[in-house]
Every structure is written in structure tokens, then in C-alpha cells.
Design a protein around this motif. Sequence first.
Motif, PDB file in Angstrom:
ATOM      1  N   SER A   2      60.445  47.217  68.315  1.00  0.00           N
ATOM      2  CA  SER A   2      59.406  48.183  67.994  1.00  0.00           C
ATOM      3  C   SER A   2      58.049  47.559  68.246  1.00  0.00           C
ATOM      4  CB  SER A   2      59.519  48.620  66.537  1.00  0.00           C
ATOM      5  OG  SER A   2      59.312  47.513  65.699  1.00  0.00           O
ATOM      6  N   THR A   3      57.140  48.352  68.752  1.00  0.00           N
ATOM      7  CA  THR A   3      55.799  47.828  68.973  1.00  0.00           C
ATOM      8  C   THR A   3      55.027  47.943  67.665  1.00  0.00           C
ATOM      9  OG1 THR A   3      55.101  49.995  69.746  1.00  0.00           O
ATOM     10  CG2 THR A   3      55.754  48.409  71.424  1.00  0.00           C
ATOM     11  N   LEU A   4      54.237  46.951  67.408  1.00  0.00           N
ATOM     12  CA  LEU A   4      53.466  46.937  66.177  1.00  0.00           C
ATOM     13  C   LEU A   4      52.239  47.812  66.327  1.00  0.00           C
ATOM     14  CD1 LEU A   4      53.579  43.170  65.220  1.00  0.00           C
ATOM     15  CD2 LEU A   4      54.857  45.040  64.211  1.00  0.00           C
ATOM     16  N   ARG A   5      51.850  48.428  65.247  1.00  0.00           N
ATOM     17  CA  ARG A   5      50.630  49.222  65.221  1.00  0.00           C
ATOM     18  C   ARG A   5      49.430  48.285  65.238  1.00  0.00           C
ATOM     19  NH1 ARG A   5      48.835  52.575  60.052  1.00  0.00           N
ATOM     20  NH2 ARG A   5      46.768  53.118  60.753  1.00  0.00           N
ATOM     21  N   VAL A   6      48.493  48.525  66.137  1.00  0.00           N
ATOM     22  CA  VAL A   6      47.285  47.714  66.213  1.00  0.00           C
ATOM     23  C   VAL A   6      46.233  48.339  65.305  1.00  0.00           C
ATOM     24  CG1 VAL A   6      45.467  46.795  67.705  1.00  0.00           C
ATOM     25  CG2 VAL A   6      47.796  47.057  68.587  1.00  0.00           C
ATOM     26  N   VAL A   7      45.751  47.544  64.344  1.00  0.00           N
ATOM     27  CA  VAL A   7      44.775  48.038  63.385  1.00  0.00           C
ATOM     28  C   VAL A   7      43.574  47.087  63.388  1.00  0.00           C
ATOM     29  CG1 VAL A   7      44.373  48.689  60.978  1.00  0.00           C
ATOM     30  CG2 VAL A   7      46.655  48.929  61.951  1.00  0.00           C
ATOM     31  N   GLN A  22      52.932  45.599  55.058  1.00  0.00           N
ATOM     32  CA  GLN A  22      53.279  46.135  56.385  1.00  0.00           C
ATOM     33  C   GLN A  22      53.170  45.058  57.454  1.00  0.00           C
ATOM     34  OE1 GLN A  22      51.608  49.878  57.689  1.00  0.00           O
ATOM     35  NE2 GLN A  22      51.036  50.406  55.599  1.00  0.00           N
ATOM     36  N   ARG A  23      54.050  45.177  58.475  1.00  0.00           N
ATOM     37  CA  ARG A  23      53.925  44.326  59.666  1.00  0.00           C
ATOM     38  C   ARG A  23      52.992  45.037  60.617  1.00  0.00           C
ATOM     39  NH1 ARG A  23      57.800  43.010  63.229  1.00  0.00           N
ATOM     40  NH2 ARG A  23      56.772  41.081  63.731  1.00  0.00           N
ATOM     41  N   LEU A  24      51.911  44.359  60.979  1.00  0.00           N
ATOM     42  CA  LEU A  24      50.899  44.954  61.838  1.00  0.00           C
ATOM     43  C   LEU A  24      50.435  43.953  62.869  1.00  0.00           C
ATOM     44  CD1 LEU A  24      48.491  46.485  59.147  1.00  0.00           C
ATOM     45  CD2 LEU A  24      50.161  47.739  60.510  1.00  0.00           C
ATOM     46  N   ARG A  25      49.711  44.469  63.867  1.00  0.00           N
ATOM     47  CA  ARG A  25      48.936  43.629  64.766  1.00  0.00           C
ATOM     48  C   ARG A  25      47.482  43.884  64.402  1.00  0.00           C
ATOM     49  NH1 ARG A  25      50.425  43.433  70.910  1.00  0.00           N
ATOM     50  NH2 ARG A  25      51.947  42.041  69.970  1.00  0.00           N
ATOM     51  N   VAL A  26      46.853  42.890  63.780  1.00  0.00           N
ATOM     52  CA  VAL A  26      45.463  43.015  63.347  1.00  0.00           C
ATOM     53  C   VAL A  26      44.568  42.496  64.467  1.00  0.00           C
ATOM     54  CG1 VAL A  26      43.765  42.296  61.634  1.00  0.00           C
ATOM     55  CG2 VAL A  26      46.107  42.798  60.924  1.00  0.00           C
ATOM     56  N   ALA A  27      43.610  43.330  64.882  1.00  0.00           N
ATOM     57  CA  ALA A  27      42.714  42.980  65.974  1.00  0.00           C
ATOM     58  C   ALA A  27      41.327  42.681  65.435  1.00  0.00           C
ATOM     59  CB  ALA A  27      42.647  44.133  66.979  1.00  0.00           C
ATOM     60  N   GLY A  28      40.728  41.618  65.944  1.00  0.00           N
ATOM     61  CA  GLY A  28      39.378  41.259  65.535  1.00  0.00           C
ATOM     62  C   GLY A  28      38.883  40.080  66.332  1.00  0.00           C
ATOM     63  N   PHE A  29      38.054  39.272  65.682  1.00  0.00           N
ATOM     64  CA  PHE A  29      37.471  38.099  66.325  1.00  0.00           C
ATOM     65  C   PHE A  29      37.615  36.910  65.389  1.00  0.00           C
ATOM     66  CE2 PHE A  29      35.585  41.761  68.227  1.00  0.00           C
ATOM     67  CZ  PHE A  29      35.456  41.426  69.566  1.00  0.00           C
ATOM     68  N   VAL A  85      46.486  39.287  65.781  1.00  0.00           N
ATOM     69  CA  VAL A  85      47.403  38.531  64.924  1.00  0.00           C
ATOM     70  C   VAL A  85      48.526  39.461  64.490  1.00  0.00           C
ATOM     71  CG1 VAL A  85      47.606  37.241  62.769  1.00  0.00           C
ATOM     72  CG2 VAL A  85      45.486  37.096  64.099  1.00  0.00           C
ATOM     73  N   ASP A  86      49.760  39.077  64.800  1.00  0.00           N
ATOM     74  CA  ASP A  86      50.925  39.837  64.347  1.00  0.00           C
ATOM     75  C   ASP A  86      51.472  39.187  63.092  1.00  0.00           C
ATOM     76  OD1 ASP A  86      50.640  41.144  66.729  1.00  0.00           O
ATOM     77  OD2 ASP A  86      52.590  40.589  67.555  1.00  0.00           O
ATOM     78  N   GLY A  87      51.756  40.010  62.082  1.00  0.00           N
ATOM     79  CA  GLY A  87      52.349  39.450  60.877  1.00  0.00           C
ATOM     80  C   GLY A  87      52.379  40.460  59.754  1.00  0.00           C
ATOM     81  N   VAL A  88      52.698  39.967  58.571  1.00  0.00           N
ATOM     82  CA  VAL A  88      52.809  40.819  57.389  1.00  0.00           C
ATOM     83  C   VAL A  88      51.526  40.679  56.571  1.00  0.00           C
ATOM     84  CG1 VAL A  88      54.099  41.298  55.277  1.00  0.00           C
ATOM     85  CG2 VAL A  88      55.310  40.607  57.352  1.00  0.00           C
ATOM     86  N   VAL A  89      50.901  41.817  56.298  1.00  0.00           N
ATOM     87  CA  VAL A  89      49.656  41.842  55.532  1.00  0.00           C
ATOM     88  C   VAL A  89      49.982  41.700  54.049  1.00  0.00           C
ATOM     89  CG1 VAL A  89      47.669  43.272  54.897  1.00  0.00           C
ATOM     90  CG2 VAL A  89      48.500  43.259  57.261  1.00  0.00           C
ATOM     91  N   GLU A  90      49.227  40.835  53.384  1.00  0.00           N
ATOM     92  CA  GLU A  90      49.348  40.667  51.931  1.00  0.00           C
ATOM     93  C   GLU A  90      47.942  40.749  51.357  1.00  0.00           C
ATOM     94  OE1 GLU A  90      51.329  36.921  51.359  1.00  0.00           O
ATOM     95  OE2 GLU A  90      53.200  37.642  52.232  1.00  0.00           O
ATOM     96  N   GLY A  91      47.502  41.948  51.042  1.00  0.00           N
ATOM     97  CA  GLY A  91      46.153  42.136  50.511  1.00  0.00           C
ATOM     98  C   GLY A  91      45.109  41.842  51.576  1.00  0.00           C
ATOM     99  N   ASP A  92      44.256  40.828  51.320  1.00  0.00           N
ATOM    100  CA  ASP A  92      43.203  40.505  52.283  1.00  0.00           C
ATOM    101  C   ASP A  92      43.589  39.325  53.172  1.00  0.00           C
ATOM    102  OD1 ASP A  92      43.139  38.454  50.455  1.00  0.00           O
ATOM    103  OD2 ASP A  92      40.961  38.498  50.170  1.00  0.00           O
ATOM    104  N   ARG A  93      44.898  39.063  53.270  1.00  0.00           N
ATOM    105  CA  ARG A  93      45.365  37.965  54.116  1.00  0.00           C
ATOM    106  C   ARG A  93      46.563  38.428  54.932  1.00  0.00           C
ATOM    107  NH1 ARG A  93      46.531  33.028  50.990  1.00  0.00           N
ATOM    108  NH2 ARG A  93      44.491  33.459  50.148  1.00  0.00           N
ATOM    109  N   ILE A  94      46.910  37.654  55.950  1.00  0.00           N
ATOM    110  CA  ILE A  94      48.071  37.978  56.767  1.00  0.00           C
ATOM    111  C   ILE A  94      48.827  36.696  57.070  1.00  0.00           C
ATOM    112  CG2 ILE A  94      46.710  37.880  58.919  1.00  0.00           C
ATOM    113  CD1 ILE A  94      48.575  40.134  60.003  1.00  0.00           C
ATOM    114  N   LYS A  95      50.145  36.762  56.921  1.00  0.00           N
ATOM    115  CA  LYS A  95      51.006  35.641  57.318  1.00  0.00           C
ATOM    116  C   LYS A  95      51.380  35.896  58.765  1.00  0.00           C
ATOM    117  CE  LYS A  95      52.771  34.035  53.026  1.00  0.00           C
ATOM    118  NZ  LYS A  95      53.399  32.924  52.512  1.00  0.00           N
TER     119      LYS A  95
END
Length: 108
Positions: A2-7, A22-29, A85-95
Motif C-alpha cells: 500500500s502506498t502511504l498517504r503523504v501529509v 497512523q503510518r504516514l509519509r510526512v513531507a517537510g524540510f 519520512v515514512d513511519g508511525v506518528v506518535e503525537g508530535d514525533r515519528i518513528k
Amino acid sequence: ASTLRVVPVEEVLSKPQQFSGQRLRVAGFVAHTPLKTVTEQTAAGTASVTHFKVDDGKKTSRPAMLVEFRDALPDTFHKGGPIQVDGVVEGDRIKAEHVYTKCPSKYE
């Protein structure tokens, strides 16, 4: 697979309770904050864990997301550079499970 949702990172940080778990792809800098690498003992031996922050790339005092990554960072990783960054979001952090950087010259 499954492709991850880019947020965008600012969206995740604006509603951390909505995205937590949630498992997400978080985009930023990559934020202009120091990297911190720590060594942890695991069942498989010693692991190197890098902590860094991701923000929206704007020169504002917006919050940044803390990333915990247990692997070598890409050669193109640099402060201020675009990152996903792909991973599991935990509040204001991501593994993070995967970290992707873009070579800016290819995308300009």
C-alpha cells in the motif's frame, strides 16, 4: 504494497491526535537544529539512533516534528533540505522506517 498517504508536516502537527498511531509519509524540510545520535542496546546488539527535526521550511517559529531514525541517513541529507519520512506518528514525533531526501538540482 500500500502506498502511504503523504501529509505535510504542518498538517500533522496541527492535529497530532488525529494522526497519532497512523503510518504516514510526512513531507517537510530538515530543521536547522542539531542532530542527536544516541547508541541503544537492542536484542540484536548495538543500534545507532538519530534524532532530528522536520519543519515546514518557512523561517517562522512554527513547531517541528521530532524524528527518530535507526539507520544511516542518506548522503543528500542536509539542514534546510526537502525530506520525506515514512513511519508511525506518535503525537508530535515519528518513528521513521525510511527517510528520503531529494537532490535539489534535479527538481528545480
